[in-house]
Write a protein that holds these residues in place. Structure first.
Motif, PDB file in Angstrom:
ATOM      1  N   PHE A 124       0.869  -1.029   0.138  1.00 22.84           N
ATOM      2  CA  PHE A 124       0.033   0.220   0.007  1.00 22.84           C
ATOM      3  C   PHE A 124       0.990   1.319   0.023  1.00 22.84           C
ATOM      4  N   PHE A 125       1.769   1.384   0.873  1.00 25.78           N
ATOM      5  CA  PHE A 125       2.811   2.511   0.952  1.00 25.78           C
ATOM      6  C   PHE A 125       3.859   2.430   0.098  1.00 25.78           C
TER       7      PHE A 125
ATOM      8  N   PRO B 237       3.441   2.507  -4.488  1.00 23.68           N
ATOM      9  CA  PRO B 237       3.218   3.582  -4.980  1.00 23.68           C
ATOM     10  C   PRO B 237       4.399   4.438  -5.720  1.00 23.68           C
TER      11      PRO B 237
ATOM     12  N   GLY C 224       5.254   3.896  -8.739  1.00 24.58           N
ATOM     13  CA  GLY C 224       4.405   4.449  -9.911  1.00 24.58           C
ATOM     14  C   GLY C 224       3.021   3.278  -9.787  1.00 24.58           C
ATOM     15  N   VAL C 225       2.904   2.478  -8.969  1.00 20.13           N
ATOM     16  CA  VAL C 225       1.752   1.761  -9.023  1.00 20.13           C
ATOM     17  C   VAL C 225       0.850   2.248  -7.693  1.00 20.13           C
ATOM     18  N   LYS C 226      -0.112   2.887  -8.121  1.00 18.19           N
ATOM     19  CA  LYS C 226      -1.150   3.500  -7.110  1.00 18.19           C
ATOM     20  C   LYS C 226      -2.319   2.411  -7.037  1.00 18.19           C
ATOM     21  N   LEU C 227      -2.429   2.105  -5.583  1.00 20.64           N
ATOM     22  CA  LEU C 227      -3.606   1.151  -5.319  1.00 20.64           C
ATOM     23  C   LEU C 227      -4.452   1.781  -4.394  1.00 20.64           C
ATOM     24  N   ASP C 228      -5.849   1.569  -4.776  1.00 22.41           N
ATOM     25  CA  ASP C 228      -6.640   1.966  -3.519  1.00 22.41           C
ATOM     26  C   ASP C 228      -6.621   1.097  -2.406  1.00 22.41           C
ATOM     27  N   GLU C 229      -7.265   1.366  -1.136  1.00 21.40           N
ATOM     28  CA  GLU C 229      -6.997   0.415  -0.104  1.00 21.40           C
ATOM     29  C   GLU C 229      -7.654  -0.955  -0.167  1.00 21.40           C
TER      30      GLU C 229
ATOM     31  N   ALA D 248      -5.422  -3.093  -2.519  1.00 16.31           N
ATOM     32  CA  ALA D 248      -4.073  -3.184  -1.606  1.00 16.31           C
ATOM     33  C   ALA D 248      -4.385  -4.400  -0.580  1.00 16.31           C
TER      34      ALA D 248
END
Lengths: 223, 219
Positions: free
Chosen positions: A77-78, A81, A84-89, A92
């Motif tokens: 999760f932290f 990103p 560059g891989v952005k994940l919502d909760e 994740a």
């Protein structure tokens, strides 16, 4: 000194609790389905030494089984990103659960596959069964049958472990508990209620998997 | 205030966190083992009500999240008007958690001893304590070693949950460093490496023990 317990203060938030419990169940439903599928792939790769996947899965299993779920979750999760891989909760949380359960079920199912006597497979191929048929009826189903109780326990463990997903603000059951106790200031009552809810959830998941196991995995039982 | 963190600063801080993780793990494992032995004795002892109570105790700890157990210890003790520091709540919570699991693992080992051993020793007029001491435990201990070492890995990993109630062990230290340095990928990667360094030798040792005892046992 005498403390007055107040469970009404918890009952007022029953809707949040119910939603949280449903979200926890949803998490484990998706996590268990994908996780056990991943584990099956891993188990086959490792049991039959399919290169290069057997090595990859060996490293993966050791890495996951020797680090805490919470750290895996934070890393996904932290940490991701930053690449560059952005994940919502929710994504994740589900990825973390799948990756975690995938590693454990690889080992569990592998034990099941390795317990299938070679003669069974030879007998099946002498009956002109195709490779796909052999895999499905002679290898996978009996293997899952053998390890189903262990797999069930692991799914329950992962469900209980999912309570730490509250830390990345996935609104599951523990998140609901944290929210409620910050409103009603009845931490003990809230947490004991939620702990009992987890106990019931664990019981239900176990019961459901036992039912599912005897229906679909064991199928036409011969005993 | 802007403080530059070098890689060495990060690692140095993480090592301090790691030491607390080791301390908490050892405390929980040793105390948990002691309490677990008491739970085991009651669980397989001769008093039905105690057996039932311990069965409930074990099911309670195996059926609820460790995080809930830590919260309950933390807030439960506070209810009695005693202010508990995070490390104490974590140590108590993890000790109880460990004791429940170890008691259940050990029960399996005791029950793996064939019934004939009990009958033979009782026909020699041994008391329950003597049966345990001279016949059952020496054999059960042998098969208990591998799963016990294996469970120690779960204890080490379980201590990471103590970060949530504010105990500054490895995971908590990692979280603080990630916030301070804006390098979460590096920091949590290093945290994972820290746990791996602790857990991998234990897992490996457990596996070797299992092979050894399975290979040499007569049944």
């Amino acid at each position: 000194m005498a403390y007055h317990f107040d469970f009404i203060a918890v009952w007022e938030y029953r809707e949040q609790l119910a939603t949280g419990a449903l979200h926890t169940l949803g998490l484990i439903a998706v996590g268990a389905t994908l996780g056990v599928s991943l584990g099956t792939l891993g188990a086959v790769s490792r049991a039959w030494k399919i290169k290069p996947f057997d090595k990859i899965f060996t490293v993966y299993v050791e890495a996951i089984r020797n680090t805490p779920f919470l750290v895996q979750l934070f890393f996904i999760f932290f940490g991701l990103p930053a690449l560059g891989v952005k994940l919502d909760e929710w994504t994740a949380a589900i990825i973390a659960m799948v990756v975690n359960l995938g590693a454990y079920s690889t080992e569990i199912i592998r034990a099941g596959i390795q317990a299938i006597p070679r003669g069974q497979i030879e007998a099946a191929s002498s009956l002109a069964m195709t490779r796909a048929q052999i895999f499905r009826h002679i290898v996978l189903r009996p293997a899952l049958q053998k390890v189903w109780p262990a797999l069930t326990s692991q799914v329950v463990i992962v469900m209980l472990g999912s309570s730490v997903c509250s830390q990345i603000s996935a609104t599951e059951l523990t998140y609901a508990a944290n929210f409620i106790q910050s409103r009603n200031f009845r931490a003990f009552e809230t947490y004991i209620t939620v702990a009992l809810m987890y106990l019931v959830l664990a019981f239900c998941v176990r019961w459901l998997l036992n039912k599912f196991g005897s229906h679909f995995v064991n199928g036409r039982k011969t005993t | 205030m802007m403080t530059e963190f070098t890689l060495w600063d990060i690692i140095r801080n993480l090592i301090t966190g790691l030491e607390w993780t080791v301390g908490l793990s050892l405390t929980a494992f040793l105390l948990g083992g002691a309490v677990g032995l008491l739970v085991l004795t009651a669980r397989i002892g001769r008093f039905p009500w105690l057996q039932k109570a311990m069965k409930g105790y074990i099911e309670l700890f195996q059926g609820t999240p460790l995080l809930m157990q830590l919260f309950l210890v933390f807030f439960g003790i506070s209810l009695m008007g005693i202010d508990v520091p995070a490390w104490l709540a974590a140590a108590i919570g993890l000790t109880l958690f460990t004791s429940a699991y170890l008691a259940e693992i050990w029960r399996g080992c005791v029950e793996a001893i064939p019934k004939g051993q009990w009958e033979a020793s009782s026909s020699l007029a041994m008391s329950w304590v003597e049966q345990m001491r001279y016949v059952v435990l020496p054999q059960a201990l042998r098969i208990a070693i591998a799963p016990t070492v294996g469970f120690s890995v779960q204890v080490v990993k379980g201590t990471s949950v103590a970060s949530i109630i504010g105990f500054a062990e490895l995971t908590k230290t990692g979280g603080m460093l990630a916030n301070a340095t804006f390098k979460p990928f590096l920091v949590f990667g290093l945290v994972a490496v820290g746990y791996f360094i602790l857990c991998y030798p234990l897992s490996h040792f457990a596996m070797r023990l299992e092979r050894k005892y399975r290979g040499s046992s007569s049944h």
